[in-house]
Design an enzyme around this catalytic site. Structure first.
Site, PDB file in Angstrom:
ATOM      1  N   GLU A   1      -1.819  56.200  41.207  1.00 49.81           N
ATOM      2  CA  GLU A   1      -1.379  56.056  39.829  1.00 49.81           C
ATOM      3  C   GLU A   1      -0.321  54.959  39.678  1.00 49.81           C
ATOM      4  OE1 GLU A   1      -2.412  60.239  37.878  1.00 49.81           O
ATOM      5  OE2 GLU A   1      -0.497  60.277  38.923  1.00 49.81           O
TER       6      GLU A   1
ATOM      7  N   CYS B   1       5.845  50.951  37.278  1.00 49.03           N
ATOM      8  CA  CYS B   1       6.139  51.795  38.441  1.00 49.03           C
ATOM      9  C   CYS B   1       4.889  51.821  39.324  1.00 49.03           C
ATOM     10  CB  CYS B   1       6.503  53.186  37.936  1.00 49.03           C
ATOM     11  SG  CYS B   1       6.828  54.361  39.241  1.00 49.03           S
TER      12      CYS B   1
ATOM     13  N   CYS C   1       1.736  60.941  50.311  1.00 51.46           N
ATOM     14  CA  CYS C   1       3.012  60.642  50.957  1.00 51.46           C
ATOM     15  C   CYS C   1       3.165  61.592  52.129  1.00 51.46           C
ATOM     16  CB  CYS C   1       4.164  60.838  49.973  1.00 51.46           C
ATOM     17  SG  CYS C   1       5.761  60.285  50.640  1.00 51.46           S
TER      18      CYS C   1
ATOM     19  N   CYS D   1       8.916  65.910  50.571  1.00 52.37           N
ATOM     20  CA  CYS D   1      10.109  66.359  49.853  1.00 52.37           C
ATOM     21  C   CYS D   1       9.682  67.576  49.022  1.00 52.37           C
ATOM     22  CB  CYS D   1      10.653  65.252  48.954  1.00 52.37           C
ATOM     23  SG  CYS D   1      11.151  63.801  49.914  1.00 52.37           S
TER      24      CYS D   1
ATOM     25  N   CYS E   1       8.589  67.370  45.112  1.00 48.97           N
ATOM     26  CA  CYS E   1       7.786  66.234  44.650  1.00 48.97           C
ATOM     27  C   CYS E   1       6.303  66.542  44.718  1.00 48.97           C
ATOM     28  CB  CYS E   1       8.105  65.000  45.488  1.00 48.97           C
ATOM     29  SG  CYS E   1       7.103  63.570  45.049  1.00 48.97           S
TER      30      CYS E   1
ATOM     31  N   CYS F   1       8.698  60.981  36.715  1.00 50.66           N
ATOM     32  CA  CYS F   1       9.089  60.949  38.133  1.00 50.66           C
ATOM     33  C   CYS F   1       8.628  62.217  38.835  1.00 50.66           C
ATOM     34  CB  CYS F   1      10.608  60.933  38.283  1.00 50.66           C
ATOM     35  SG  CYS F   1      11.382  59.552  37.521  1.00 50.66           S
TER      36      CYS F   1
END
Ligand code: SAH
Length: 362
Positions: A91, A104, A111, A115, A118, A338
């Site tokens: 994205e 962004c 990933c 975390c 997230c 975010c």
């Protein structure tokens, strides 16, 4: 196989042209056509001979990932879902503001860092994006939003804050950064290109040497015990080492401060005590602190801090002389805020299975 010229920076294009027996200025022409004019058809490159255009068509191409979905939020935030093959999609988000427009960009399909707050982390990890897949996001958005490199261009800033950890895909990210900065391509200033990292200390040092741009660091906690839980890479690179790397980075950084991001998780890291601890933690690092209200996603384990806790937290920082801002949440109605970027990731880490087992065990 033809070469995809989208992924080649000026050096790469020069080498490519040399391979064809062409002069280096051809590389500069190609850069302008591809990145400034947004052209993907060699036939439109009118300052090259017909014979050269035909040769280029035979051995090269200019192709960006296909757009699977294109959504616009109520506040004008725009999100593209791009197909990067074998079931993976990434994205890219454009955030228009009054006097600037920020794109962004994602650096990985998924990933690997996990975390705990997230959504990209919860999706698992598939692979690094290639340079062409990274720069294609800017190329594509630029084409959609209106091209050009004039002062009023829609994309004035780029942040590597999409899916993935940019410093874990170092070489491809740096080659894409070089294109963003190149005057013949996007000509963005170093201050307007930001790399955000969860804290890969060796990567911060390498970036300082290879391509210093603005740096954001996802701090999120005021002590190691808490950060170990929220940002597990902290167990490898604890806060003290991370802050030392930030200070070293400032020697060569285009801006004279580091941006610390701090996600506001209700009842977890948002007390006045945490704020005071944060003040003394960063006292030796020239910085600004950006407080990010937590954005929820499916199965997220946290809640957003109450607005008055966020304001109180900011006030403690400001009273101590730190610069602190609260990030405005943008595009959350299309899951573009975010931490909400998930795309489609064919997880190779079995993370989702592990999470389900944990959930059952709780
Ligand atoms: N891996 C890099 C780049 C991602 S940037 C990094 O960690 O910095 C994305 C930013 O959004 C990071 O600061 C990240 O910690 C933050 N973030 C992640 N999940 C979030 C969520 N659910 N709500 C608000 N911010 C989040």
């Amino acid at each position: 196989m033809t070469v995809n010229l989208l992924g080649l920076d000026q050096e790469g294009l020069k080498a490519f042209c040399a391979g064809l027996g062409e002069k280096p200025y051809r590389a500069r022409q190609l850069l302008r056509w591809i990145h400034q004019a947004g052209v993907d058809d060699f036939d439109l490159m009118t300052d090259m001979s017909k014979a050269l255009r035909t040769r280029l068509q035979d051995c090269a191409r200019i192709t960006a990932p296909r757009v699977i979905r294109d959504s616009t939020a109520g506040d004008g935030t725009h999100k593209w879902l791009l197909d990067v093959g074998t079931g993976n999609a990434i994205e890219t988000v454009f955030i228009p503001e009054e006097n600037r427009g920020t794109l962004c960009i994602s650096s990985q399909a998924g990933c690997a860092l996990e975390c705990s707050f997230c959504s990209t982390g919860a999706q698992g990890f598939n692979r690094n994006l290639s340079t062409e897949e990274i720069i294609s996001q800017l190329w594509w958005a630029n084409r959609c939003l209106g091209r050009g490199v004039s002062a009023d261009r829609p994309i004035s800033n780029v942040v590597m804050m999409g899916m993935g950890e940019p410093l874990a895909n170092f070489d491809n990210v740096v080659a894409a950064l070089e294109l963003m900065l190149d005057d013949l391509a996007y000509g963005l200033s170093r201050r307007r290109v930001t790399v955000s990292t969860a804290g890969l200390v060796p990567g911060i040092d390498r970036l300082r040497d290879a391509c210093p741009v603005a740096l954001a660091v996802s701090l999120h906690a005021s002590n190691d015990e808490l950060r170990d839980r929220l940002v597990p890479i902290n167990r490898k690179y604890p806060i003290k080492e991370l802050l030392a790397a930030c200070v070293r980075y400032l020697d060569r950084a285009p801006r004279n401060f580091i941006m610390f991001e701090y996600v506001m998780l209700g009842g977890v890291n948002d007390s006045v005590g945490h704020a005071r601890e944060l003040v003394s933690l960063v006292k030796d690092v020239p910085c600004k602190i950006n407080l990010i209200p937590f954005n929820a996603f499916a199965d997220s384990r946290y809640v957003r801090s109450a607005p008055d806790s966020i304001a109180r937290f900011r006030d403690v920082l400001m009273q101590a002389g730190l610069l602190a801002t609260i990030r405005k949440t943008r595009g959350d109605d299309i899951e573009a805020a975010c931490g909400q970027l998930a795309g489609q990731v064919q997880d190779r880490t079995k993370r989702r299975q592990r999470r389900n087992v944990e959930e059952v065990a709780r």
